[in-house]
Design a protein around this motif. Structure first.
Motif, PDB file in Angstrom:
ATOM      1  N   LEU A 204     -41.202-106.501  58.561  1.00 34.52           N
ATOM      2  CA  LEU A 204     -42.035-106.938  57.405  1.00 34.52           C
ATOM      3  C   LEU A 204     -41.218-106.252  55.978  1.00 34.52           C
ATOM      4  N   ARG A 205     -41.279-107.171  55.049  1.00 35.24           N
ATOM      5  CA  ARG A 205     -40.603-106.506  53.851  1.00 35.24           C
ATOM      6  C   ARG A 205     -41.833-106.965  52.794  1.00 35.24           C
ATOM      7  N   MET A 206     -42.504-105.835  52.435  1.00 37.17           N
ATOM      8  CA  MET A 206     -43.769-106.247  51.595  1.00 37.17           C
ATOM      9  C   MET A 206     -43.512-106.887  50.338  1.00 37.17           C
ATOM     10  N   TYR A 207     -42.309-106.564  49.598  1.00 30.88           N
ATOM     11  CA  TYR A 207     -42.300-107.131  48.495  1.00 30.88           C
ATOM     12  C   TYR A 207     -41.504-108.696  48.550  1.00 30.88           C
ATOM     13  N   ASN A 213     -38.003-116.040  50.097  1.00 29.84           N
ATOM     14  CA  ASN A 213     -37.229-115.031  49.673  1.00 29.84           C
ATOM     15  C   ASN A 213     -36.110-114.508  50.522  1.00 29.84           C
ATOM     16  N   GLU A 214     -36.162-114.954  51.879  1.00 25.15           N
ATOM     17  CA  GLU A 214     -35.089-114.325  52.644  1.00 25.15           C
ATOM     18  C   GLU A 214     -34.213-115.434  53.172  1.00 25.15           C
ATOM     19  N   PRO A 215     -33.120-115.809  52.439  1.00 24.77           N
ATOM     20  CA  PRO A 215     -32.144-116.897  52.999  1.00 24.77           C
ATOM     21  C   PRO A 215     -31.402-116.384  54.276  1.00 24.77           C
ATOM     22  N   ILE A 216     -31.324-117.232  55.187  1.00 29.26           N
ATOM     23  CA  ILE A 216     -30.529-117.013  56.606  1.00 29.26           C
ATOM     24  C   ILE A 216     -29.870-118.155  56.746  1.00 29.26           C
ATOM     25  N   PHE A 217     -28.959-117.933  57.723  1.00 30.77           N
ATOM     26  CA  PHE A 217     -28.021-119.069  58.460  1.00 30.77           C
ATOM     27  C   PHE A 217     -28.923-120.213  58.944  1.00 30.77           C
ATOM     28  N   ASP A 315     -41.624-116.594  42.625  1.00 28.03           N
ATOM     29  CA  ASP A 315     -39.915-116.645  42.571  1.00 28.03           C
ATOM     30  C   ASP A 315     -39.326-116.992  43.700  1.00 28.03           C
ATOM     31  N   VAL A 316     -38.416-117.999  43.880  1.00 25.71           N
ATOM     32  CA  VAL A 316     -37.978-118.499  45.142  1.00 25.71           C
ATOM     33  C   VAL A 316     -36.562-117.908  44.979  1.00 25.71           C
ATOM     34  N   THR A 317     -36.069-117.282  45.940  1.00 25.99           N
ATOM     35  CA  THR A 317     -34.575-116.725  46.156  1.00 25.99           C
ATOM     36  C   THR A 317     -33.753-118.099  46.221  1.00 25.99           C
ATOM     37  N   ALA A 318     -32.809-118.027  45.793  1.00 23.90           N
ATOM     38  CA  ALA A 318     -31.773-119.217  45.708  1.00 23.90           C
ATOM     39  C   ALA A 318     -31.004-119.213  46.979  1.00 23.90           C
TER      40      ALA A 318
END
Length: 482
Positions: A204-207, A213-217, A315-318
């Motif tokens: 878990l990443r609380m923020y 928010n966590e781009p992965i392959f 906010d959505v991470t690119a």
């Protein structure tokens, strides 16, 4: 005597006017500036104990402020079914301030937005407590619960459901999660203890919220992007025969890129494009990417929104498509590895755009924002985000995604109610036996309405593949009414 009275009256009136003007400047013109001043302790206490507006789903609050007798604050922020929604609502903390929607919509929820100016003035003169605006979300409560319950405890999973015609997000659930009430306490010592416990939750990443928010392959789900570039080039059609070796030697590299050993790609050394797509063979896509070149693949990716940040209003991470330093890197990126990453929302947008005839709608979490008297302050409408490709290309890719469900890697997603179009993906993580397992798709294939994306991070192959297909079918059957 009359002159003395007159002079006294004039001075009194002048003093009154001066005092009134000063109060007007302070109470009206300088209000926002004074409220934002970090040294204004009175305002900080007032804000953190004020009745913030509710955040609602299906008309019921999932976040609201309730009166409290404890401590120095008049109101306590309370979160309902918080494990389902904490990544979306965030939390309002007296120690750190707001996160999630509590932060991105803070001006509305606190009553400080420009559109609530007259409400603030009214409250000033009447002495009534200023209430924040009500934020109504696009989420479907039952669908959110279903998505959340589908994700097994102990996994790192995300499920997103969107209306591909409008961009409305109907469900966005993720695990692991936490209870935002533990972060909204008024006691600083209790807050610190709770924060330590929440931060200790594995995975878990609380923020940050995993779906956005966590781009992965993305693995082979990225082949939808490749397919757009290939079809738009004019060099490929669905029946184009492609060479399909079990592996290829990457140029200027000691690495060989193989097809997935457990799949059906080994059955044919040459096959039509549609079969290659349905079986998710790596080598033909890697060869096509090197032949088309980096610019063609990049252009296709960026037309879907790669390398572009977004607000929903969270906010959505690119998602990232990096600069390629070699053909070998491009080949590996074309199959969703190496220098390509994507959020679950990004891959949902890919499927949604194909289902919507090549038009990507702006994803949206907010249905409407209403003032305390229920007047509409903001109401986002459907908005085109990108014209990704033309309708003919979208129809061809839909046909390939249908074949993927009928006879390819997504057969476990088949429904007896309607035809589903989907693409699977399995991405290596750098740790042996641990993968990112994906599926993204939409239905009904002949009249697309909803897009669903499911991903499990860092999971073993068998478990991941056993989950994503059936869960895609379950979510689509739940949201589509015939």
């Amino acid at each position: 005597m009359n002159n003395a009275i007159r002079h006294t009256w004039v001075v009194s009136v002048a003093m009154f006017v001066t005092l009134f003007a000063a109060l007007s400047v302070i109470q009206v013109a300088l209000t926002d500036e004074l409220n934002r001043n970090e040294n204004n302790a009175r305002q900080i206490i007032a804000d953190r104990g004020a009745p913030r507006g509710p955040i609602t789903v299906d008309g019921s609050p999932i976040a609201e402020s309730v009166p409290t007798d404890s401590g120095q604050f008049d109101y306590q922020r309370v979160y309902h079914d918080s494990e389902l929604y904490s990544g979306i609502t965030g939390f309002y903390s007296i120690s750190e301030g707001p996160t999630g929607l509590e932060r991105s919509l803070n001006e509305y929820l606190s009553g400080q937005s420009d559109s609530q100016f007259f409400d603030r003035i009214t409250a000033l003169f009447t002495g009534e407590t200023m209430e924040g605006a009500q934020v109504e979300l696009t989420l479907d409560g039952e669908l959110q619960r279903l998505a959340f319950d589908q994700i097994p405890d102990g996994t790192r999973g995300s499920i997103i459901v969107t209306d591909l015609r409008t961009g409305d997000i109907k469900a966005m659930a993720s695990k692991p999660t936490f209870n935002a009430n533990h972060m909204a306490v008024h006691n600083s010592e209790e807050y610190t203890q709770n924060k330590e416990r929440v931060e200790a939750i594995e995975g878990l990443r609380m923020y940050q919220y995993r779906p956005i928010n966590e781009p992965i392959f993305p693995g082979s789900t990225f082949k939808i992007v490749d397919a757009v570039a290939m079809l738009e080039s004019g060099d490929y059609e669905l029946d184009t025969e492609l060479e399909n070796p079990d592996s290829i030697q990457l140029p200027q590299s000691n690495h060989r890129l193989p097809n997935l050993v457990t799949g059906n790609c080994h059955q044919r050394s040459e096959a039509p494009f549609i079969w290659i797509f349905a079986q998710s063979c790596n080598t033909p896509f890697a060869e096509a990417a090197m032949e088309l070149g980096e610019d063609a693949i990049r252009d296709a990716a960026e037309s879907f929104g790669w390398n572009e940040s977004l607000s929903i209003p969270l906010d959505v991470t690119a998602s990232h498509f990096g600069e390629m330093t070699s053909e070998a890197e491009l080949a590996q990126s074309a199959i969703g590895q190496q220098s390509v990453s994507a959020t679950p929302l990004q891959m949902n947008l890919v499927a949604a755009a194909i289902g919507n005839g090549g038009t990507m709608m702006h994803p949206q979490l907010v249905e409407v924002i209403r003032g305390s008297d229920l007047q509409i302050l903001d109401q986002p409408g459907p908005e085109v985000l990108h014209d990704v490709t033309d309708e003919d290309v979208a129809e061809q890719i839909t046909e390939m995604m249908v074949e993927t469900v009928n006879s390819g890697t997504a057969q476990s997603a088949q429904s007896d109610r309607f035809q589903i179009a989907a693409k699977t993906g399995t991405a290596e993580t750098g740790e042996e036996g641990v993968y990112n397992t994906w599926i993204t798709g939409f239905a009904p294939a002949d009249d697309p309405q909803y897009a669903v994306t499911i991903v499990y991070e860092r999971i073993d192959y068998q478990t991941g593949t056993s989950l994503v297909g059936p869960q895609l079918r379950t979510m689509l059957e739940a949201v589509i009414t015939e």
